[in-house]
Design a protein around this motif. Sequence first.
Motif, PDB file in Angstrom:
ATOM      1  N   GLY A 171      -5.733   0.031   3.123  1.00 44.29           N
ATOM      2  CA  GLY A 171      -5.944   0.884   2.069  1.00 44.29           C
ATOM      3  C   GLY A 171      -5.590   0.247   0.451  1.00 44.29           C
ATOM      4  N   GLY A 185      -9.818   6.460  -7.463  1.00 40.04           N
ATOM      5  CA  GLY A 185      -9.540   4.872  -7.338  1.00 40.04           C
ATOM      6  C   GLY A 185     -10.839   4.294  -7.747  1.00 40.04           C
ATOM      7  N   SER A 226       0.648   3.782  -3.013  1.00 39.50           N
ATOM      8  CA  SER A 226       0.183   5.049  -2.650  1.00 39.50           C
ATOM      9  C   SER A 226       1.416   6.311  -2.611  1.00 39.50           C
ATOM     10  N   LYS A 227       2.550   5.857  -2.197  1.00 39.17           N
ATOM     11  CA  LYS A 227       3.262   6.870  -1.656  1.00 39.17           C
ATOM     12  C   LYS A 227       4.543   7.041  -2.880  1.00 39.17           C
ATOM     13  N   THR A 235     -10.184   8.531   0.636  1.00 37.68           N
ATOM     14  CA  THR A 235      -9.458   9.368  -0.284  1.00 37.68           C
ATOM     15  C   THR A 235     -10.075   9.850  -1.506  1.00 37.68           C
ATOM     16  N   LEU A 257       2.415   6.224  -6.720  1.00 34.09           N
ATOM     17  CA  LEU A 257       1.140   7.057  -6.877  1.00 34.09           C
ATOM     18  C   LEU A 257       0.037   6.511  -7.696  1.00 34.09           C
ATOM     19  N   SER A 273       0.640  -1.128  -0.003  1.00 36.41           N
ATOM     20  CA  SER A 273      -0.142   0.086  -0.018  1.00 36.41           C
ATOM     21  C   SER A 273       0.711   1.226   0.001  1.00 36.41           C
ATOM     22  N   LYS A 274       2.104   0.970   0.821  1.00 32.69           N
ATOM     23  CA  LYS A 274       2.812   2.377   0.808  1.00 32.69           C
ATOM     24  C   LYS A 274       3.572   2.425  -0.395  1.00 32.69           C
ATOM     25  N   GLY A 282      -7.553   5.183   1.999  1.00 30.82           N
ATOM     26  CA  GLY A 282      -6.212   4.932   2.411  1.00 30.82           C
ATOM     27  C   GLY A 282      -5.945   4.365   3.439  1.00 30.82           C
ATOM     28  N   SER A 289      -3.589   4.827  -7.814  1.00 25.45           N
ATOM     29  CA  SER A 289      -4.801   4.775  -6.919  1.00 25.45           C
ATOM     30  C   SER A 289      -5.957   4.001  -7.457  1.00 25.45           C
TER      31      SER A 289
END
Lengths: 814, 478
Positions: free
Chosen positions: A526, A541, A348-349, A538, A352, A344-345, A532, A354
């Motif tokens: 998330g 998505g 999403s981080k 969020t 990027l 997930s990290k 998330g 979704s």
Amino acid sequence: MTATESTEAATGVPFFLNGKSLTANKGELLIDACERNGVHIPRFCYHERMTPVGMCRMCLVEVDTGRGPALQPSCMLPVTPEMKVQTENEVTQRAQSGVLELFLINHPLDCPVCDKGGECPLQDNAYSYGPGESRFVEEKRHYEKPIPISDLVNLDRERCILCDRCTRFSKEVAGDPLIHFMGRGSETQVNTFPDHPFSSYFSGNTVQICPVGALTASPYRFKARPWDLTATESTAVIDGTGARIALQSSQDELVRVLGVDSEAINWGWLSDKERFGYESANSSSRLTEPLVKTGSGQTSDIGFAPIRWNNALARTAAALGANPERVGVIGGARLSVEAQYAWSKLLSKVALISNVDADLGDGIPADLALGLPRASIAETVAPGSVVVLMAGDPKEELPTLFLRLRHAAVEDGVSIVEITPRRTSLTKHAALSLHPRPGALGSVTEAMANGSFSGTVGGVEGSDLQAAAELLGSDRPVTVILGRANLAESSDFLRDAVQSILTIAPNAKFLPALRRGNLMGAFEMGLAPGFGMGGVPTEGGCSTEQILRAVVGGQIETLLLLGADPLSDFPDRALAAQAFDQVTNLIALDTFLSSSSTLADIVLPAAGFGEVDGSFLNIEGRLSPIQAKVTSKGQSRDDWLIAVGVAASLGADLGFSTLEELRIDLSANVASFSQVDWINLGRGDDGPLLDSTRDWSPEFGERKAVPAVDGYGLALVVDHKLWDLGTLVQNSATLAGLPEKAGLALSRSDFEKLATEEGERVTIETERASANLVVTIDDSCPRGTAHIPFRLPGFDVGELISVSSPVTTIRVAR
Amino acid sequence: MVATNAYVPHAAGYVDNDGPKIVTSRFLHEDSYTLVRALATGGYDGLKDALRRSPAEVAGEVKNAVLLGRGGAGFPAGIKWGFMPPVWPRYLVVNGDESEPGTYKDRLLMERDPHQLIEGCVITCYALGLNQCFLYVRGEMALAQERIAQALNDAYAAGYVGKNILGTDVSIDVVLHWGAGAYIVGEETALIESLEGNPGRPRLKPPFFPAAKGLYLKPTIVNNVETLANLPWLMVNGADKFRSYGSEKSPGTRMLAISGHVNRPGVYEVEQGVVTFRDLFYGEQFCQGIRDGNALKAFVPGGGSAPWFFEDQLDLPIEASEVGSQGSMLGSGAIMVMDETTDIVKACLRLVRFYARESCGKCTPCREGTAWEEKVLQRISDGHGRPEDLDLLLEIGQSISPGDYPVASFISEDLDPVPFPPKQTTICPLGPSSVAPITSAVRRFRSEFEALIPKSELISATAPTVGPDAVEQLEVSK
Ligand SMILES: Cc1cc2nc3c(=O)[nH]c(=O)nc-3n(C[C@H](O)[C@H](O)[C@H](O)COP(=O)(O)O)c2cc1C
Ligand code: SF4
Ligand code: SF4
Ligand code: FES
């Protein structure tokens, strides 16, 4: 002694154990009171989770209740005030050694070749309490050595000590009374009736609780000796219940799974899928090295070549990093919470991305799972409460939860109100069974909420609506078990039903019936569209359905599968197939080559069940540990390490390179995990229930229109069976043959209209496809519905389902 | 209205005597089992009397009469009835499974006077405030079945059973149930299991005392056929008259079924505590002596489960507490007489085999122990006994019935009696019953067993010795 214990003691029952003055809890059985006070009484028939029967007589002790000392079975006797108990005097010892001698006279004593040897209560008790030598010189009782009583269980009647545990379990706990005592006197035997094998989803429990080696399980027979086994406690990850298990291995191979008695979850019981599914971990089809697709791209020519991990990671990174909005990620429920966090990290981080969904369009929407007030399993089955079942048959989908529900209904006065498209295994214990026609779930519950009880609504009698409304509106606590009872019916109706139920029972709580492994963990981490980590909403998505449509529409060109097999599991086969046909880059993280991962460009081999450390979040939101017991196969890697590797290839650092660091990072970033004591997780308890309160609630929006009834057709009901063509079942040698063949089941009246015979083939047709299926009469189908289970051999019912239709109607002809 | 008789009653039947007749008064009539005969001889008068009184008065009368249960345990019926908690529905179950070795008195009561029994059932139901009675009759008793069925039909038609009995607002149904042939269902909780459609295996007491948790876990009174057959007479004649017969502790009469080596076996109704065993065996009115003028060797005073008596006990009055204190029981009232020609080892084996075959198998000591006892006895009887087998038999008995097992005294050997009942490691008394013949026979007639055991030098050649080698030998030679 803690404060609560001392108040209990103050109100407890005083008694004397071997001259010592002690206190028992009110109503406590003598055998338990002694055990709690450090005095073990030998036993065979007694089992804490079943009604005591006092049959084996091993637990006899001398008891004086004021009318003189007498031998009494301590498993049947609640402690009464001033009771005097002798567990070690001569009378007790003589009685116990006498009983043991009698147990042994006909026992074959083939311990050297018996699976139970080394962990056998009969052996242990014989050493501790037995006479040491036999005086029996007669011919022993003889029976044919092990006879199979089901596909999984073998019975050796010579070893059986007739303790009634297996028989009692099957009747009392599983509700599958298929194994019985027959004959009488010393000819008594345990057996099944001819043509009624012990085919219960719970048969393996009898093997675990058999106090001798009379019942053995085919997968474990002759595999290991108990003293060669090492064990670790873990969690079953096969469905969302998260039953507690002990994993046992020998020579770095998983050989056995046992149920652990967890008060909160499974009470020591397991389904055979949870118990024997470990076989798949040892399967030779496991993926052991990263693969890259070779060949021209024509299906007939597809092949794989091994590549190095670095290379595979780099290619994955390249595909994910290029154009985030043109990437879709499906899956993640197989992963541990830690791996879900890492992915997930990363998504999403770092990348990027979704468009991520761990659900495959066959469960319930993430906002309902995350955002409704959550009930624990214990709250759900609390004596006197009301349970609303709006989910698939729990026996097929969440079998260990089914055992708790069954017990609650049979023993604890829990009223089950089932609102399901067809009858379930709980129907016979339910207070009310309502079977709305597919598509009418919303209107039926709305009528309940509005008090419109005249006539019938959606196939349900007004009187039933009223009775259900009264039960739900009573002051008893209400829990809704919320799942997907019909894959051929839009989950929007479920949303409408929840809204109505909350008007009748505003304090109702919900237990999401998520059958796919750690789906709750995935949502919480998330891996869900619109959410998330920590269930924080969020923007944007796509869901799995939207991702597949976007692939078809050309907006998404890269798919990453996190242990998912949408080609088999997404209900709408045609949509999934079209998407897989069109997708440009397909990357699969998996333990096996599934229908979907077989088509992948890059395959990343993941470490599997029993090979990873981590944790599991079950449907009630309880976090329990998953433990590695054996080394992972070949070059396969922990899922979270793969995420770290992909991040590195993208030039990013996820911030952790060990599991400990990951957990610290997780606790720092996800509020509900901030208090988790990772080091002691699940040690000596069932694991913590994490806070699931949210600062948002699901939105209900417009109610969905009730689809018109097609008078010439039958509404299709598609649900899951425990044994299906799923990867785990199919890669477990002993389980693979268990799924039954797909067939069409109809109510008697619909069947009679066909003027055919049971077992004959009929033609079924939708706008999309047609097929030929064997037809049977099934009283669990209401009139106007047709039932075909999902993912069974013989016919892929997904071919009939279109996710864009709210219900699927089929025409049946001879 | 004439009942058909498709079967010939068993020849060994009822024998009349001069004593009071409480339950056998109609027995001498050829048509004793018909409603016509019953009505001509005061049948259903007891019911009419009962219906004129309140249920509590009827129950009180039974309590005052000290009517002891005739099924074996001898518990006062009136007191048992009082154990029922105020819970409805509740049931009456009549135990007509009579299978205790030597016992055949209930059969006669059912065959010869079914209306008396039905009347007793209805009175009991009325007294207990319940309206459902199950009459459980042993499967093999075809004639009893047929006669009860006919009698029930007639009684229903005549308004003695069914809705609004005799025009009152009392409604009682009596259901006839046919057993399936197992001795153990005579035990009341096994009978209840069987009635519920389950295999006949006893329940544990506690917690399943029928009066509190019986049929369908509801309060249930189980009474023996003979116990209830006393009620019509008791209603008409009252408790005081009833107590004027018999002894203080055991008022009234008992049906005694005598079999074995006497000149005139049969069922006799005798006053309790008045007649002695000697009177019974040798009296002109009763059995008229041992056959061929032989000497008495032993007798079983109360069904196969009772420890044996010998000549020393001949002058005991036939009464439950006397017999109990002297080391046996009056049990089911079945007396089996063995004369001096009896092969004691065979007699013992025969009885033990019965219990081994009839053990339900639910609890370990009885299931395994009785079968082991039978095997050892069979081996001794076949001439393959070992010297240690006799003590082994007593030791197996200790695992089923620990402590001193009840035995009769024999003055010649200066032995004191051990009073009834035995202790038990089992669920029900069936297991301990198998110990009775062994303890009785081995203690008194040890030499007859020893005579069958080969001399020591022969032992190794003919029989296996103890220890692991012996086990091997047996298994190999299988
Ligand atoms: C092994 C066993 C067999 C029995 N068989 C009978 C029987 O055949 N008939 C009977 O009336 N009681 C029998 N009994 C006694 C019953 O359990 C019960 O005590 C009796 O029916 C109660 O009736 P009562 O109080 O009227 O005597 C038996 C008991 C045992 C332990
Ligand atoms: S098979 Fe095992 S569990 Fe079943 S009765 Fe026999 S000993 Fe007990
Ligand atoms: S003592 Fe014998 S008959 Fe009675 S319950 Fe035990 S096994 Fe069955
Ligand atoms: S453990 Fe108590 S009788 Fe079996």
